[in-house]
Design an enzyme around this catalytic site. Structure first.
Site, PDB file in Angstrom:
ATOM      1  CG  HIS A   1     -74.056  41.365 -13.859  1.00  0.00           C
ATOM      2  ND1 HIS A   1     -74.100  42.405 -14.750  1.00  0.00           N
ATOM      3  CD2 HIS A   1     -75.163  40.615 -14.089  1.00  0.00           C
ATOM      4  CE1 HIS A   1     -75.206  42.315 -15.465  1.00  0.00           C
ATOM      5  NE2 HIS A   1     -75.864  41.224 -15.088  1.00  0.00           N
TER       6      HIS A   1
ATOM      7  CG  ASP B   1     -78.968  33.736 -12.606  1.00  0.00           C
ATOM      8  OD1 ASP B   1     -78.238  34.392 -13.369  1.00  0.00           O
ATOM      9  OD2 ASP B   1     -80.146  33.444 -12.876  1.00  0.00           O
TER      10      ASP B   1
HETATM   11  C1  SDX Z   1     -77.102  36.816 -15.993  1.00  0.00           C
HETATM   12  O1  SDX Z   1     -75.835  40.527 -18.960  1.00  0.00           O
HETATM   13  C2  SDX Z   1     -76.819  40.436 -18.155  1.00  0.00           C
HETATM   14  O2  SDX Z   1     -77.449  41.422 -17.832  1.00  0.00           O
HETATM   15  C3  SDX Z   1     -77.124  39.026 -17.708  1.00  0.00           C
HETATM   16  C4  SDX Z   1     -78.230  38.909 -16.687  1.00  0.00           C
HETATM   17  C5  SDX Z   1     -79.553  39.304 -17.260  1.00  0.00           C
HETATM   18  O3  SDX Z   1     -80.469  39.611 -16.472  1.00  0.00           O
HETATM   19  O4  SDX Z   1     -79.726  39.177 -18.502  1.00  0.00           O
HETATM   20  O5  SDX Z   1     -77.966  39.708 -15.556  1.00  0.00           O
HETATM   21  C6  SDX Z   1     -78.393  37.473 -16.237  1.00  0.00           C
HETATM   22  O6  SDX Z   1     -76.582  36.230 -16.897  1.00  0.00           O
HETATM   23  C7  SDX Z   1     -76.433  36.951 -14.651  1.00  0.00           C
HETATM   24  C8  SDX Z   1     -75.004  36.303 -14.626  1.00  0.00           C
HETATM   25  C9  SDX Z   1     -75.231  34.815 -14.362  1.00  0.00           C
HETATM   26  N1  SDX Z   1     -73.970  34.065 -14.516  1.00  0.00           N
HETATM   27  C10 SDX Z   1     -73.326  33.573 -13.471  1.00  0.00           C
HETATM   28  O7  SDX Z   1     -73.656  33.733 -12.292  1.00  0.00           O
HETATM   29  C11 SDX Z   1     -72.126  32.711 -13.850  1.00  0.00           C
HETATM   30  C12 SDX Z   1     -70.934  33.104 -12.989  1.00  0.00           C
HETATM   31  N2  SDX Z   1     -70.487  34.440 -13.337  1.00  0.00           N
HETATM   32  C13 SDX Z   1     -69.414  34.581 -14.306  1.00  0.00           C
HETATM   33  O8  SDX Z   1     -69.470  33.615 -15.333  1.00  0.00           O
HETATM   34  C14 SDX Z   1     -69.213  36.024 -14.754  1.00  0.00           C
HETATM   35  O9  SDX Z   1     -69.238  36.797 -13.633  1.00  0.00           O
HETATM   36  C15 SDX Z   1     -70.139  36.623 -15.782  1.00  0.00           C
HETATM   37  C16 SDX Z   1     -70.249  35.789 -17.010  1.00  0.00           C
HETATM   38  C17 SDX Z   1     -71.479  36.820 -15.192  1.00  0.00           C
HETATM   39  C18 SDX Z   1     -69.590  37.992 -16.145  1.00  0.00           C
HETATM   40  O10 SDX Z   1     -68.431  37.765 -16.839  1.00  0.00           O
HETATM   41  P1  SDX Z   1     -67.549  38.977 -17.392  1.00  0.00           P
HETATM   42  O11 SDX Z   1     -68.194  40.289 -17.246  1.00  0.00           O
HETATM   43  O12 SDX Z   1     -67.078  38.594 -18.737  1.00  0.00           O
HETATM   44  O13 SDX Z   1     -66.405  39.049 -16.362  1.00  0.00           O
HETATM   45  P2  SDX Z   1     -65.147  38.205 -16.440  1.00  0.00           P
HETATM   46  O14 SDX Z   1     -65.534  36.787 -16.707  1.00  0.00           O
HETATM   47  O15 SDX Z   1     -64.201  38.869 -17.353  1.00  0.00           O
HETATM   48  O16 SDX Z   1     -64.675  38.321 -14.936  1.00  0.00           O
HETATM   49  C19 SDX Z   1     -63.862  39.364 -14.535  1.00  0.00           C
HETATM   50  C20 SDX Z   1     -62.908  38.699 -13.551  1.00  0.00           C
HETATM   51  C21 SDX Z   1     -62.193  37.507 -14.168  1.00  0.00           C
HETATM   52  O17 SDX Z   1     -60.955  37.381 -13.531  1.00  0.00           O
HETATM   53  P3  SDX Z   1     -59.634  37.973 -14.313  1.00  0.00           P
HETATM   54  O18 SDX Z   1     -59.626  37.319 -15.685  1.00  0.00           O
HETATM   55  O19 SDX Z   1     -59.834  39.474 -14.367  1.00  0.00           O
HETATM   56  O20 SDX Z   1     -58.475  37.553 -13.426  1.00  0.00           O
HETATM   57  O21 SDX Z   1     -63.682  38.176 -12.447  1.00  0.00           O
HETATM   58  C22 SDX Z   1     -63.550  36.770 -12.407  1.00  0.00           C
HETATM   59  C23 SDX Z   1     -63.044  36.321 -13.759  1.00  0.00           C
HETATM   60  O22 SDX Z   1     -62.299  35.119 -13.641  1.00  0.00           O
HETATM   61  N3  SDX Z   1     -64.887  36.241 -12.155  1.00  0.00           N
HETATM   62  C24 SDX Z   1     -65.155  35.271 -11.305  1.00  0.00           C
HETATM   63  C25 SDX Z   1     -66.541  35.116 -11.354  1.00  0.00           C
HETATM   64  N4  SDX Z   1     -67.059  35.961 -12.242  1.00  0.00           N
HETATM   65  C26 SDX Z   1     -66.022  36.651 -12.738  1.00  0.00           C
HETATM   66  N5  SDX Z   1     -64.361  34.538 -10.484  1.00  0.00           N
HETATM   67  C27 SDX Z   1     -65.008  33.610  -9.731  1.00  0.00           C
HETATM   68  N6  SDX Z   1     -66.333  33.396  -9.727  1.00  0.00           N
HETATM   69  C28 SDX Z   1     -67.126  34.137 -10.515  1.00  0.00           C
HETATM   70  N7  SDX Z   1     -68.449  33.926 -10.507  1.00  0.00           N
END
Ligand code: SDX
Length: 430
Positions: A307, A365
């Site tokens: 998140h 989720d």
């Molecule tokens: C919702 O914003 C909100 O409040 C949203 C929400 C709401 O109520 O409105 O809470 C609802 O959207 C919840 C999130 C649902 N999405 C997912 O579960 C999809 C999987 N999660 C990822 O796509 C990700 O964690 C996000 C999109 C949720 C957050 O992305 P960020 O904040 O842009 O973080 P990032 O992608 O920059 O990740 C930081 C690091 C990265 O690695 P590095 O580039 O630093 O090496 O963490 C890694 C990412 O690759 N990472 C993950 C991961 N999520 C982040 N690695 C593996 N699996 C994951 N799920």
């Protein structure tokens, strides 16, 4: 009067002060609205990692503590002591309804559940196998063609009617999308049922026999609505605010929010998470998928994990896990394969150094797909359920924005990195 705090930026040998603004909770902010005029510089913050887009009184998230407050009330207490309509009322009005206000609001919502009969003909324009999010984007936007005429949103009375209509009709619109895909006849709400029970009736009832609402299951759905109702300036809420900042009507803004929520990185994650669990299939394959999620050459991400704000447990995930256990117990599905797999996946991921270092925890989720599947809601409808609930937050945020005396049309700037100025060559020279 405390001395105004300032942040000083020194650039090109010149120092410029900017006021620091302090909120009730959370990060203080540097007011950089005059930065361009004073320095000729813009800030760059792709993805808005460190940017406050507005001042808001509605929701606060403490990502480090794993805390979520709606109008100051912890989500755990609201989920225990309130129903979704109490929360929708709270998000919009800033206070929970008293007994009289609650009764009046619930009665009003019950009396606005029907949609204009011509709106039901929109469904026939879709393929039966259309994704329900594609259907509700269209139908929600079409509400503008039936309920927007003559509305003046500067009048609170008109905003009242609009809020009541949308909160009341969005369950109808979503349930009709489901009925249409199944070929079942449309069901209309009953005025003797509460909000969540009515939605289950419109989804699963049939005209040939009485539908018995299971109070444990309808309360579970009601809590799911509460957990999804609002969440600060997430992508879909920011979309609603940006659309509304141009003066677009709230029906069109909700349609814009639904569009944004559909993405798998946002509201589409619950559907993606369940499909991921089904693809993993067995706990013996969990390690393979966790390794894939860590592989920078693999676009796979563990759905339902991570998140932007929570760097601790998403409090909604904990509550959702409990709702999930309660529903499965009520249905005698305690040994549900996917639930067991999800619990094992959660345990393994939380012990993995990568997830610990990146502070990746289950989000709202992660369990919501399992509990919705147990409730009989098809996977393709999961994000529709999210949209149903988040409509309350979108409308509260939209109204906060249009009644903010400081609000302007949202118009971000950019860092242009395209071609330098050049002349159009003759066709012979291209
Ligand atoms: C919702 O914003 C909100 O409040 C949203 C929400 C709401 O109520 O409105 O809470 C609802 O959207 C919840 C999130 C649902 N999405 C997912 O579960 C999809 C999987 N999660 C990822 O796509 C990700 O964690 C996000 C999109 C949720 C957050 O992305 P960020 O904040 O842009 O973080 P990032 O992608 O920059 O990740 C930081 C690091 C990265 O690695 P590095 O580039 O630093 O090496 O963490 C890694 C990412 O690759 N990472 C993950 C991961 N999520 C982040 N690695 C593996 N699996 C994951 N799920």
């Amino acid at each position: 009067m405390s001395e105004e705090r300032k942040a000083t930026l020194t650039v090109d040998g010149k120092s410029v002060d900017f006021p620091v603004m302090k909120g009730t909770h959370g990060n203080d902010v540097i007011d950089i609205r005059t930065l361009g005029g004073k320095t000729g510089y813009f800030t760059y913050d792709s993805g808005f990692l460190s940017t406050a887009s507005c001042q808001s009184h509605i929701t606060f998230i403490d990502g480090d503590k794993g805390e979520l407050l709606y109008r100051g009330y912890p989500i755990e207490q609201l989920a225990e002591k309130c129903n979704f309509l109490d929360v929708a009322y709270l998000l919009r009005n800033g206070e929970l309804p008293n007994a009289a206000q609650k009764a009046d609001f619930e009665k009003t919502i019950r009396r606005h559940t029907l949609v204009h009969d011509q709106l039901t003909r929109f469904y026939n324009g879709f393929r039966r196998d259309a994704h329900p999010m594609a259907v509700i984007v269209g139908v929600a936007g079409a509400l503008s063609a039936f309920y927007h005429q003559g509305m003046n949103y500067s009048l609170v009375e008109h905003r009242d009617v609009c809020f009541q209509r949308i909160i009341a009709k969005i369950p109808t619109i979503i349930s009709l999308a489901y009925r249409y895909t199944t070929g079942l006849p449309f069901m209309y709400a009953r005025n003797d049922l509460d909000y969540a029970a009515n939605f289950m009736y419109m989804m699963f009832g049939v005209p040939c026999e009485e539908y018995k609402v299971n109070p444990v299951l309808s309360r579970a759905l009601d809590i799911i609505f509460i957990l999804h109702a609002d969440h600060e300036q997430n992508a879909s809420t920011s979309t609603v605010r940006l659309a509304g900042s141009s003066g677009a009507n709230p029906f069109a803004c909700v349609a814009a929010g639904i569009s944004c929520l559909w993405g798998p990185a946002h509201g589409g994650a619950n559907e993606a998470c369940l499909r991921m669990l089904e693809e993993i299939g067995d706990v013996s394959r969990v390690g393979e998928y966790i390794n894939r999620s860590k592989d920078k050459n693999d676009s796979f991400k563990l759905m339902g994990f991570g998140h932007r704000v929570y760097k601790n447990f998403d409090p909604r995930a904990k509550l959702m896990g409990k709702v999930c256990a309660d529903v499965l117990a009520e249905l005698g599905l305690e040994n549900d394969r996917l639930f067991k797999l999800a619990q094992k996946l959660e345990k393994i991921a939380l012990e993995d150094d990568y997830f610990i270092e990146k502070k990746l925890y289950p989000n709202v989720d992660f369990y919501s797909g399992i509990v919705q599947k147990a409730l009989g809601i098809p996977t393709s409808m999961f994000t529709c359920i999210f949209a149903l609930a988040r409509t309350a937050g979108w409308l509260a945020q939209w109204e906060e924005m249009i009644t903010d005396p400081e609000y302007k049309i949202g118009r971000p700037r950019q860092l242009y990195v395209g071609a330098a100025r050049r002349n159009v060559p003759d066709i012979s020279k291209r």
